[in-house]
Design an enzyme around this catalytic site. Structure first.
Site, PDB file in Angstrom:
ATOM      1  N   LYS A  44       0.804  -1.223   0.000  1.00 36.40           N
ATOM      2  CA  LYS A  44       0.000   0.000   0.000  1.00 36.40           C
ATOM      3  C   LYS A  44       0.840   1.279   0.000  1.00 36.40           C
ATOM      4  CE  LYS A  44      -3.485  -0.992  -0.474  1.00 36.40           C
ATOM      5  NZ  LYS A  44      -3.909  -1.562  -1.779  1.00 36.40           N
ATOM      6  N   HIS A 105       6.665  -7.559  -2.588  1.00 40.49           N
ATOM      7  CA  HIS A 105       6.611  -6.895  -1.280  1.00 40.49           C
ATOM      8  C   HIS A 105       7.524  -7.610  -0.289  1.00 40.49           C
ATOM      9  CE1 HIS A 105       3.256  -4.394  -2.371  1.00 40.49           C
ATOM     10  NE2 HIS A 105       2.368  -5.345  -2.381  1.00 40.49           N
ATOM     11  N   SER A 135      -4.282   2.792   4.583  1.00 40.17           N
ATOM     12  CA  SER A 135      -4.541   2.121   3.319  1.00 40.17           C
ATOM     13  C   SER A 135      -4.612   0.602   3.518  1.00 40.17           C
ATOM     14  CB  SER A 135      -3.445   2.497   2.316  1.00 40.17           C
ATOM     15  OG  SER A 135      -3.728   1.984   1.045  1.00 40.17           O
TER      16      SER A 135
HETATM   17  P1  A3P Z   1      -5.074   4.567  -0.748  1.00 39.39           P
HETATM   18  O1  A3P Z   1      -5.614   3.303  -0.186  1.00 39.39           O
HETATM   19  O2  A3P Z   1      -4.518   5.476   0.298  1.00 39.39           O
HETATM   20  O3  A3P Z   1      -6.028   5.263  -1.654  1.00 39.39           O
HETATM   21  P2  A3P Z   1      -0.272  -0.327  -3.654  1.00 39.39           P
HETATM   22  O4  A3P Z   1      -0.328  -0.286  -5.120  1.00 39.39           O
HETATM   23  O5  A3P Z   1       1.114  -0.389  -3.082  1.00 39.39           O
HETATM   24  O6  A3P Z   1      -1.159  -1.408  -3.100  1.00 39.39           O
HETATM   25  O7  A3P Z   1      -0.812   1.055  -3.107  1.00 39.39           O
HETATM   26  C1  A3P Z   1      -2.172   1.367  -3.212  1.00 39.39           C
HETATM   27  C2  A3P Z   1      -2.344   2.804  -2.802  1.00 39.39           C
HETATM   28  O8  A3P Z   1      -1.809   3.644  -3.848  1.00 39.39           O
HETATM   29  C3  A3P Z   1      -3.803   3.169  -2.653  1.00 39.39           C
HETATM   30  O9  A3P Z   1      -3.818   4.208  -1.657  1.00 39.39           O
HETATM   31  C4  A3P Z   1      -4.121   3.716  -4.040  1.00 39.39           C
HETATM   32  O10 A3P Z   1      -5.258   4.525  -4.080  1.00 39.39           O
HETATM   33  C5  A3P Z   1      -2.836   4.503  -4.315  1.00 39.39           C
HETATM   34  N1  A3P Z   1      -2.623   4.786  -5.746  1.00 39.39           N
HETATM   35  C6  A3P Z   1      -2.648   3.932  -6.783  1.00 39.39           C
HETATM   36  N2  A3P Z   1      -2.461   4.582  -7.934  1.00 39.39           N
HETATM   37  C7  A3P Z   1      -2.305   5.894  -7.624  1.00 39.39           C
HETATM   38  C8  A3P Z   1      -2.116   7.083  -8.397  1.00 39.39           C
HETATM   39  N3  A3P Z   1      -2.046   7.058  -9.716  1.00 39.39           N
HETATM   40  N4  A3P Z   1      -2.015   8.255  -7.720  1.00 39.39           N
HETATM   41  C9  A3P Z   1      -2.084   8.295  -6.376  1.00 39.39           C
HETATM   42  N5  A3P Z   1      -2.289   7.207  -5.603  1.00 39.39           N
HETATM   43  C10 A3P Z   1      -2.400   6.018  -6.217  1.00 39.39           C
END
Ligand code: A3P
Length: 294
Positions: A44, A105, A135
Site C-alpha cells: 500500500k 513486497h 490504506s
Molecule cells: P489509498 O488506499 O490510500 O487510496 P499499492 O499499489 O502499493 O497497493 O498502493 C495502493 C495505494 O496507492 C492506494 O492508496 C491507491 O489509491 C494509491 N494509488 C494507486 N495509484 C495511484 C495514483 N495514480 N495516484 C495516487 N495514488 C495512487
C-alpha cells in the site's frame, strides 16, 4: 475469525494467505537476471502506481501497446498465486524473455538472494507509515468476512508487526540504507504526488530510456489517479478477487483515495504518539525520519 495473514513459521514473518510455503522456498533459488527491474515496496505504498510508470517508461511511452495487457501480466507479482492466476507467476517469470519487470513486497530476508547480491535495477517506493496503515486497514479488511476488524484492532496488529510482510520499519530501512547504490532508486509516494513529472524523468534516466518532454507528459497524464482509476488494465477490476463485490460480499476498492495525510482523520492523539514513539525507537541512530515524507 477469518483472517488475511498467516504466520510463516520458518521465517517468522506474517504473509498473505496467497503466499504459500512453496513460493517462499522457491524464492531461495529463483534466478535473478542483471537486466531485471524489481519494483519493491511495503504494501500500500504506491506499488501499482510505480509499476505502471515503469511499464510505460520501458515501452518508451507506447501507451497503446501497454493498454492491451493487464499490469499484472506486464509486471507480475512474484509473491502470490491468486485464484485468477493460471499458474504461479514465478513460473511465468522464469520463462519470460528479458527485460523482466517484477513486483514484490517481500522483505529482504525473503527476496531471491540475487536481488541483493547482483545488480538488477531496484526501484523502492516508500510511503509515510501513517498513511500506509490507513490504506492497509481498508485493503486487508476486504479479505475478511464479517465482522471486519475495527480501526484500533488493526492499528495494534500493525504496531506488533502482525500484518503481511511484518515490520514497516525493517522493510523500509533496508532499502533506505542502500539508496545511494547505483542500481537502486529510492522514491517516496509523497514525492510522486508532489511532482510526478520529475519522478518519471528519474525513472527513465535510471532505466536508460531517454524520453522527450511530450512523452513524459503523456505518461504523467496516463498515471494520474483519475486516469488509473478508470483504466481496467491497472485498477484491478479485471482481477476477480479485487474491486468487485463477490458472492461472499467482499469488496476491495483498489484505487481508493490516493491522497497524502489521510491518517489525520483516522489516528487518535494517543495512536499518533504511540507511532511516533515507536518510529523514534525503531529508527534510532538512522537518518530515516518522518521528515523524509514531508
Ligand atoms: P489509498 O488506499 O490510500 O487510496 P499499492 O499499489 O502499493 O497497493 O498502493 C495502493 C495505494 O496507492 C492506494 O492508496 C491507491 O489509491 C494509491 N494509488 C494507486 N495509484 C495511484 C495514483 N495514480 N495516484 C495516487 N495514488 C495512487
Amino acid at each position: 475469525m477469518e483472517t488475511f495473514a498467516r504466520l510463516d513459521e520458518e521465517s517468522g514473518f506474517h504473509l498473505l494467505l496467497t503466499t504459500s510455503k512453496e513460493i517462499v522456498d522457491r524464492m531461495k533459488t529463483f534466478k535473478v537476471r542483471d537486466d531485471d527491474v524489481w519494483v519493491i515496496t511495503y504494501p500500500k505504498s504506491g506499488t501499482t502506481w510505480m509499476q505502471e510508470i515503469v511499464s510505460a517508461v520501458c515501452a518508451d511511452g507506447d501507451l497503446e501497446t501497454i493498454n492491451k495487457t493487464s499490469l499484472t501480466e506486464r509486471v507480475p507479482f512474484i509473491d502470490c498465486v491468486f485464484p485468477f492466476d493460471k499458474r504461479p507467476p514465478y513460473i511465468d517469470l522464469e520463462e519470460m524473455t528479458s527485460r523482466r519487470l517484477i513486483k514484490t513486497h517481500f522483505p529482504h530476508q525473503l527476496i531471491p538472494p540475487g536481488v541483493l547480491k547482483q545488480t538488477p535495477k531496484v526501484i523502492y517506493v516508500a510511503r509515510n507509515p501513517k498513511d500506509v496503515i490507513v490504506s492497509c486497514f481498508y485493503f486487508f479488511n476486504g479479505f475478511i468476512s464479517e465482522p471486519k476488524l475495527k480501526w484500533d484492532e488493526f492499528f495494534q496488529l500493525f504496531i506488533k508487526d502482525e500484518v503481511p510482510y511484518g515490520s514497516w520499519f525493517n522493510h523500509n530501512l533496508y532499502w533506505w540504507n542502500r539508496r545511494h547504490e547505483a542500481h537502486v532508486l529510492f522514491v517516496t509516494y509523497e514525492d510522486m504526488k508532489k511532482d510526478l513529472s520529475n519522478i518519471v524523468h528519474q525513472v527513465s534516466e535510471f532505466l536508460g530510456h531517454v524520453l522527450n518532454e511530450e512523452t513524459v507528459a503523456r505518461i504523467v497524464d496516463h498515471c494520474s489517479f483519475s486516469s488509473m482509476k478508470k483504466n481496467p488494465k491497472v485498477n484491478k477490476s479485471e482481477d476477480v478477487m479485487l474491486d468487485s463485490a463477490d458472492s461472499s460480499g467482499k469488496n476491495i476498492q483498489f484505487m481508493r483515495k490516493g491522497i497524502v495525510g489521510e491518517w489525520k482523520t483516522h489516528f487518535t492523539v494517543a495512536q499518533c504518539e504511540q507511532l511516533d514513539k515507536l518510529y523514534k525507537k525503531r529508527l534510532q541512530g538512522t537518518d530515516l525520519t518522518l521528515d523524509v515524507f514531508f
